[in-house]
Design a protein around this motif. Sequence first.
Motif, PDB file in Angstrom:
ATOM      1  N   ASP A  96       0.694  -1.163   0.059  1.00  0.00           N
ATOM      2  CA  ASP A  96       0.015  -0.385  -0.204  1.00  0.00           C
ATOM      3  C   ASP A  96       1.333   1.419   0.509  1.00  0.00           C
ATOM      4  N   TRP A  97       2.349   1.288   0.410  1.00  0.00           N
ATOM      5  CA  TRP A  97       3.323   2.391   0.332  1.00  0.00           C
ATOM      6  C   TRP A  97       3.591   2.836  -1.056  1.00  0.00           C
ATOM      7  N   PHE A  98       3.587   1.988  -1.714  1.00  0.00           N
ATOM      8  CA  PHE A  98       3.394   2.557  -3.822  1.00  0.00           C
ATOM      9  C   PHE A  98       2.583   2.436  -4.597  1.00  0.00           C
ATOM     10  N   VAL A  99       1.160   1.956  -3.585  1.00  0.00           N
ATOM     11  CA  VAL A  99       0.445   1.229  -4.944  1.00  0.00           C
ATOM     12  C   VAL A  99      -1.261   2.292  -4.286  1.00  0.00           C
ATOM     13  N   ASN A 100      -1.426   3.578  -5.735  1.00  0.00           N
ATOM     14  CA  ASN A 100      -2.782   4.802  -5.321  1.00  0.00           C
ATOM     15  C   ASN A 100      -3.961   2.944  -4.979  1.00  0.00           C
ATOM     16  N   PRO A 101      -4.566   3.646  -4.346  1.00  0.00           N
ATOM     17  CA  PRO A 101      -5.576   2.402  -3.758  1.00  0.00           C
ATOM     18  C   PRO A 101      -6.655   2.753  -4.846  1.00  0.00           C
ATOM     19  N   LYS A 102      -6.913   3.961  -5.707  1.00  0.00           N
ATOM     20  CA  LYS A 102      -7.497   4.574  -6.476  1.00  0.00           C
ATOM     21  C   LYS A 102      -7.299   3.294  -8.073  1.00  0.00           C
ATOM     22  N   ASP A 103      -6.168   3.340  -7.639  1.00  0.00           N
ATOM     23  CA  ASP A 103      -5.770   2.115  -9.325  1.00  0.00           C
ATOM     24  C   ASP A 103      -6.559   0.889  -8.906  1.00  0.00           C
ATOM     25  N   ILE A 104      -6.198   0.177  -7.983  1.00  0.00           N
ATOM     26  CA  ILE A 104      -6.294  -1.304  -7.863  1.00  0.00           C
ATOM     27  C   ILE A 104      -8.379  -0.922  -7.332  1.00  0.00           C
ATOM     28  N   TRP A 105      -9.013  -0.669  -7.264  1.00  0.00           N
ATOM     29  CA  TRP A 105      -9.939  -0.550  -6.397  1.00  0.00           C
ATOM     30  C   TRP A 105     -11.512   0.191  -7.604  1.00  0.00           C
ATOM     31  N   PHE A 113     -12.845  -9.003  -6.995  1.00  0.00           N
ATOM     32  CA  PHE A 113     -13.139  -8.724  -5.710  1.00  0.00           C
ATOM     33  C   PHE A 113     -14.085  -9.106  -5.319  1.00  0.00           C
ATOM     34  N   CYS A 114     -15.617  -8.986  -5.447  1.00  0.00           N
ATOM     35  CA  CYS A 114     -16.407  -9.385  -4.919  1.00  0.00           C
ATOM     36  C   CYS A 114     -17.254 -10.886  -5.645  1.00  0.00           C
ATOM     37  N   CYS A 115     -16.209 -11.195  -7.030  1.00  0.00           N
ATOM     38  CA  CYS A 115     -16.313 -12.490  -6.958  1.00  0.00           C
ATOM     39  C   CYS A 115     -15.462 -13.667  -6.490  1.00  0.00           C
ATOM     40  N   THR A 116     -14.197 -12.796  -6.202  1.00  0.00           N
ATOM     41  CA  THR A 116     -13.758 -13.376  -5.338  1.00  0.00           C
ATOM     42  C   THR A 116     -13.995 -14.154  -3.954  1.00  0.00           C
ATOM     43  N   VAL A 117     -14.949 -12.983  -3.610  1.00  0.00           N
ATOM     44  CA  VAL A 117     -15.241 -13.555  -2.184  1.00  0.00           C
ATOM     45  C   VAL A 117     -17.116 -14.634  -2.449  1.00  0.00           C
ATOM     46  N   PHE A 118     -18.275 -13.936  -2.516  1.00  0.00           N
ATOM     47  CA  PHE A 118     -19.122 -14.552  -2.634  1.00  0.00           C
ATOM     48  C   PHE A 118     -18.668 -16.520  -3.367  1.00  0.00           C
ATOM     49  N   THR A 119     -17.776 -16.717  -4.464  1.00  0.00           N
ATOM     50  CA  THR A 119     -17.201 -17.441  -4.879  1.00  0.00           C
ATOM     51  C   THR A 119     -16.753 -18.611  -3.951  1.00  0.00           C
ATOM     52  N   THR A 120     -15.862 -17.366  -2.563  1.00  0.00           N
ATOM     53  CA  THR A 120     -14.753 -18.189  -1.968  1.00  0.00           C
ATOM     54  C   THR A 120     -13.291 -18.815  -2.205  1.00  0.00           C
ATOM     55  N   VAL A 121     -13.566 -18.358  -3.459  1.00  0.00           N
ATOM     56  CA  VAL A 121     -12.198 -18.582  -3.612  1.00  0.00           C
ATOM     57  C   VAL A 121     -10.804 -17.764  -3.215  1.00  0.00           C
ATOM     58  N   GLY A 122     -10.872 -16.391  -3.527  1.00  0.00           N
ATOM     59  CA  GLY A 122     -10.138 -15.472  -2.052  1.00  0.00           C
ATOM     60  C   GLY A 122      -8.473 -15.645  -2.773  1.00  0.00           C
ATOM     61  N   TYR A 123      -8.293 -14.751  -3.137  1.00  0.00           N
ATOM     62  CA  TYR A 123      -6.887 -14.360  -4.520  1.00  0.00           C
ATOM     63  C   TYR A 123      -6.112 -14.737  -3.164  1.00  0.00           C
ATOM     64  N   GLY A 124      -6.357 -13.265  -2.503  1.00  0.00           N
ATOM     65  CA  GLY A 124      -5.438 -12.485  -1.858  1.00  0.00           C
ATOM     66  C   GLY A 124      -4.664 -11.129  -2.016  1.00  0.00           C
ATOM     67  N   ASN A 125      -4.962 -11.117  -3.489  1.00  0.00           N
ATOM     68  CA  ASN A 125      -3.654 -10.436  -3.951  1.00  0.00           C
ATOM     69  C   ASN A 125      -4.315  -8.865  -3.589  1.00  0.00           C
ATOM     70  N   THR A 126      -5.854  -8.779  -3.474  1.00  0.00           N
ATOM     71  CA  THR A 126      -7.231  -7.993  -3.123  1.00  0.00           C
ATOM     72  C   THR A 126      -7.821  -7.797  -2.287  1.00  0.00           C
ATOM     73  N   TYR A 127      -7.683  -6.786  -0.939  1.00  0.00           N
ATOM     74  CA  TYR A 127      -8.306  -6.881   0.661  1.00  0.00           C
ATOM     75  C   TYR A 127      -8.635  -5.725   0.872  1.00  0.00           C
ATOM     76  N   PRO A 128      -9.667  -5.795   1.662  1.00  0.00           N
ATOM     77  CA  PRO A 128     -10.138  -4.379   2.894  1.00  0.00           C
ATOM     78  C   PRO A 128      -8.977  -4.194   3.330  1.00  0.00           C
ATOM     79  N   VAL A 129      -9.104  -2.831   3.783  1.00  0.00           N
ATOM     80  CA  VAL A 129      -7.712  -1.619   4.234  1.00  0.00           C
ATOM     81  C   VAL A 129      -7.753  -1.466   5.483  1.00  0.00           C
ATOM     82  N   THR A 130      -9.504  -1.081   4.891  1.00  0.00           N
ATOM     83  CA  THR A 130      -9.965  -0.196   6.368  1.00  0.00           C
ATOM     84  C   THR A 130     -10.850  -1.034   6.778  1.00  0.00           C
TER      85      THR A 130
END
Length: 391
Positions: A96-105, A113-130
């Motif tokens: 998060d120090w080197f990436v702009n949140p708007k570029d990810i989200w 990210f929503c597809c990986t949540v309700f399909t229970t895949v959960g890659y782990g490269n995108t996750y909520p911080v707040t």
Amino acid sequence: MASTSQPLRGKRACKKIFWAVFPHACFILSLVIYAFLGALMFSHIEGNRKVNLSEEYRTFLQNLWHISRNLSDNMTENEEIFKEKIHALLSTAERDWFVNPKDIWTFFGSLFFCCTVFTTVGYGNTYPVTRTGKYLCMLYALFGIPLMFLVLTDMGDILATVLSKSYNEFRKLQSKILASKLCSGFTCNKGDELKSRAQSKIVINEPLTIMEVLKSQPGIKRKPIKYRNAEIFEMLIARENEHTKLARNRSIERWSSCPELARGKTMSRVIENFDKIGKELEKLDVPIVLMVLVIFVYISCAAAILPNWETRLDFQEAFYFCFITLTTIGFGDTQLEHPKFFLFFSLYIIIGMEIVFIAFKLGQDRLIGLYKKLISFCGEKKMPSKKVYPK
């Protein structure tokens, strides 16, 4: 009259198809709407968050400046030490120090990210911080995962029906081919004789008269005359009631002047469709080898298409990625450069998860059957044999 009846039949057929497809379309549409709402929510919360420069980030910059300042001009002597220090320092860095949140989200990134949540895949490269994003992610998964499983079960019934019918048609065709080969060895006279015997044994299910029914029941002849007359009268009343019920049912089916009746029938059909969810999947009986072959072909097709936009992946890496995705393992070791293109693959993911889910269900049924046989076999072995004593 014929010209006016044909459009009415066409409309009724279209209504039947619509109400048959309506529950399945509702499930899929609700999942799509749920994913879009989640994408809007997470893109607003996580994309607009403020990046605060923490004390760890400042310490990281200071250490990096000291390493670059103390680096001597001769790189050959201090190359190994420099690599070790840089590696140790970079291991403490956060993405998060080197990436702009708007570029990810972005919207597509949040939808992925929503597809990986309700399909229970959960890659782990995108996750909520707040904190708000984390709490909403838990709430989103709490309702999204059951909805996804409901869609999987509903579509699993459709795939189970298609697979079972295809397999049964294949078995029928195979039996016809074998029967034709076996019958080719017999003569035509024997075949005609067998056909005549078979036709002589056919029972024609036609409605019998009252006299035929009474003749087929020998117990009536033995009873007194007054009891016999009472039973004849009861049979006549029962047969008349059956005819009146059939006439009423036919009149209701053909009666189109009362829309409330048709509406009640269509709503009852919709409720029956909802009640039958998961029943076809339980009846499915297809060999495991066939399901494994279907999964292999299905993943191979995606592995051949995916490297067209994910240039870092070859066929083997894409096959591994699709397998990890469809089995909902999701290590996250393989990251996608263009997730928005992969979102067009979302239908592929859902259908693929259906096929894997059906294969797991068949494997589970086979394991339960094998476990029951093993338990019964061990129980029979441990049962003491009965001794027969001489009299």
